[in-house]
Design a protein around this motif. Sequence first.
Motif, mmCIF file in Angstrom:
data_model
loop_
_atom_site.group_PDB
_atom_site.id
_atom_site.type_symbol
_atom_site.label_atom_id
_atom_site.label_comp_id
_atom_site.label_asym_id
_atom_site.label_seq_id
_atom_site.Cartn_x
_atom_site.Cartn_y
_atom_site.Cartn_z
ATOM 1 N N TYR A 36 1.015 -1.262 0.116
ATOM 2 C CA TYR A 36 0.133 -0.115 -0.018
ATOM 3 C C TYR A 36 0.988 1.074 -0.127
ATOM 4 C CZ TYR A 36 -3.664 -3.563 1.466
ATOM 5 O OH TYR A 36 -4.418 -4.454 1.588
ATOM 6 N N ALA A 37 0.367 2.289 -0.855
ATOM 7 C CA ALA A 37 1.280 3.497 -0.897
ATOM 8 C C ALA A 37 0.268 4.678 -0.406
ATOM 9 C CB ALA A 37 1.794 3.830 -2.295
ATOM 10 N N VAL A 38 0.625 5.275 0.824
ATOM 11 C CA VAL A 38 -0.164 6.404 1.373
ATOM 12 C C VAL A 38 0.390 7.465 0.923
ATOM 13 C CG1 VAL A 38 -1.175 7.353 3.529
ATOM 14 C CG2 VAL A 38 -0.719 4.833 3.324
ATOM 15 N N THR A 39 -0.297 8.302 0.410
ATOM 16 C CA THR A 39 0.407 9.603 -0.354
ATOM 17 C C THR A 39 -0.445 10.809 -0.082
ATOM 18 O OG1 THR A 39 -1.227 9.445 -2.328
ATOM 19 C CG2 THR A 39 0.893 8.217 -2.370
ATOM 20 N N GLY A 40 0.044 11.991 -0.375
ATOM 21 C CA GLY A 40 -0.554 13.185 -0.018
ATOM 22 C C GLY A 40 0.212 14.340 0.295
ATOM 23 N N GLU A 41 -0.153 15.485 0.235
ATOM 24 C CA GLU A 41 0.844 16.614 0.549
ATOM 25 C C GLU A 41 1.388 16.754 1.767
ATOM 26 O OE1 GLU A 41 -1.050 20.199 -0.698
ATOM 27 O OE2 GLU A 41 -1.362 19.746 -2.760
ATOM 28 N N SER A 42 2.539 17.417 2.174
ATOM 29 C CA SER A 42 2.880 17.582 3.391
ATOM 30 C C SER A 42 1.899 18.197 4.171
ATOM 31 C CB SER A 42 4.027 18.595 3.398
ATOM 32 O OG SER A 42 5.115 18.029 2.772
ATOM 33 N N GLY A 170 13.709 8.210 0.325
ATOM 34 C CA GLY A 170 14.149 9.653 0.215
ATOM 35 C C GLY A 170 15.324 10.164 0.409
ATOM 36 N N ASN A 171 16.318 9.130 0.743
ATOM 37 C CA ASN A 171 17.888 9.601 0.598
ATOM 38 C C ASN A 171 18.592 8.654 -0.209
ATOM 39 O OD1 ASN A 171 17.645 11.484 2.894
ATOM 40 N ND2 ASN A 171 18.080 10.001 4.322
ATOM 41 N N LEU A 172 17.790 8.141 -1.253
ATOM 42 C CA LEU A 172 18.601 7.306 -2.194
ATOM 43 C C LEU A 172 18.414 7.778 -3.684
ATOM 44 C CD1 LEU A 172 16.967 3.731 -0.852
ATOM 45 C CD2 LEU A 172 19.184 5.017 -0.091
ATOM 46 N N ASP A 173 19.392 7.100 -4.385
ATOM 47 C CA ASP A 173 19.302 7.827 -6.000
ATOM 48 C C ASP A 173 18.517 6.694 -6.488
ATOM 49 O OD1 ASP A 173 20.650 5.181 -6.213
ATOM 50 O OD2 ASP A 173 22.691 5.901 -6.365
ATOM 51 N N SER A 174 17.985 7.012 -7.771
ATOM 52 C CA SER A 174 16.992 6.390 -8.487
ATOM 53 C C SER A 174 17.281 4.921 -8.451
ATOM 54 C CB SER A 174 16.861 6.872 -10.103
ATOM 55 O OG SER A 174 18.015 6.746 -10.735
ATOM 56 N N GLU A 175 18.505 4.452 -8.711
ATOM 57 C CA GLU A 175 18.907 2.787 -8.917
ATOM 58 C C GLU A 175 18.664 2.127 -7.682
ATOM 59 O OE1 GLU A 175 22.756 0.102 -9.606
ATOM 60 O OE2 GLU A 175 22.760 2.186 -10.275
ATOM 61 N N ASN A 176 18.998 2.777 -6.502
ATOM 62 C CA ASN A 176 18.769 2.121 -5.175
ATOM 63 C C ASN A 176 17.190 2.263 -4.755
ATOM 64 O OD1 ASN A 176 21.207 0.923 -3.971
ATOM 65 N ND2 ASN A 176 22.015 3.054 -4.264
ATOM 66 N N VAL A 198 4.619 5.184 3.300
ATOM 67 C CA VAL A 198 4.219 6.459 3.208
ATOM 68 C C VAL A 198 5.232 7.200 2.315
ATOM 69 C CG1 VAL A 198 4.383 9.007 4.420
ATOM 70 C CG2 VAL A 198 3.163 6.915 5.334
ATOM 71 N N THR A 199 4.655 7.839 1.144
ATOM 72 C CA THR A 199 5.566 8.368 0.192
ATOM 73 C C THR A 199 5.134 9.578 -0.386
ATOM 74 O OG1 THR A 199 7.117 7.913 -1.870
ATOM 75 C CG2 THR A 199 4.815 6.846 -1.558
ATOM 76 N N HIS A 200 5.942 10.388 -0.872
ATOM 77 C CA HIS A 200 5.729 11.681 -1.786
ATOM 78 C C HIS A 200 5.909 11.211 -3.231
ATOM 79 C CE1 HIS A 200 6.126 14.222 1.904
ATOM 80 N NE2 HIS A 200 5.217 15.051 1.417
ATOM 81 N N ASN A 201 6.651 10.382 -3.358
ATOM 82 C CA ASN A 201 7.157 9.901 -4.612
ATOM 83 C C ASN A 201 6.087 9.090 -5.762
ATOM 84 O OD1 ASN A 201 8.660 8.638 -6.666
ATOM 85 N ND2 ASN A 201 10.456 8.498 -5.655
ATOM 86 N N PRO A 202 5.346 9.875 -6.738
ATOM 87 C CA PRO A 202 4.545 9.523 -7.320
ATOM 88 C C PRO A 202 5.081 7.724 -8.211
ATOM 89 C CG PRO A 202 5.391 11.052 -8.523
ATOM 90 C CD PRO A 202 5.998 11.009 -7.306
ATOM 91 N N ASP A 203 6.280 7.552 -8.396
ATOM 92 C CA ASP A 203 6.824 6.406 -9.075
ATOM 93 C C ASP A 203 6.487 5.217 -8.139
ATOM 94 O OD1 ASP A 203 7.714 7.906 -11.075
ATOM 95 O OD2 ASP A 203 9.440 7.996 -10.496
#
Length: 226
Positions: A36-42, A170-176, A198-203
């Motif tokens: 599950y991804a829980v998304t939303g603005e800050s 949040g602290n990782l590059d795209s590959e990781n 919990v993520t801000h990342n749409p991907d």
Amino acid sequence: MRRIEVKEVSYSYQNKYQKIEAVKKVSCAFETQKMYAVTGESGSGKSTFLSLLAGLDCPETGAVLIDGKDLSRMDRDMYRREQVSMIYQAFHLFPLLTALENVMYPLEAQGMPRKEAREKAASCLGEVGLEEKIFSQYPKMMSGGEQQRVAIARAMAAKGQILLADEPTGNLDSENEERIVEFLKKLAHEKGYIVIVVTHNPDIAQQADVRMIMRDGRMISVIEQD
């Protein structure tokens, strides 16, 4: 099968200036073998909601049910020790323990003999793709991606099959980032975990089985994704 039910949960806190209604009458459910991804603005209430699922806070109204049991009436320290694991953006590894010792720690806290804990910890580290040379390294000697994989291995070593992740890439590059998301999906689909991110990342949100959107403390949408 494990199940989490959230029933009309509300939670507020007081800051220096005002009362903040962080979560407002949220109802939803989580099942095994799904991510599950829980998304939303800050400020939408995502992290507060996750803390309620972790038993770090108790709802003011409503209930969080873990396999039908009210979390607020459970031994929440034991729940966090034995039933749920958390991973964070900042990794939260013990700096004075090696990778292997970090993964062994919750196992020994549960009473597992040291030799057995060492063997299971090594197996979990191998499953997340870490080479044996990493096992004896301390967190400051590892890359961010390696540290997060140690954190996931530590979560895998626990028995609970509930994993809560707060901005884990949040602290990782795209590959990781891609590698960590694949591990989280594997825990859900192959190991039978409930994985809640919990993520801000749409991907990342796009790769989840279910996307949940929060706004102003409310759960405004729950979307099953193919």
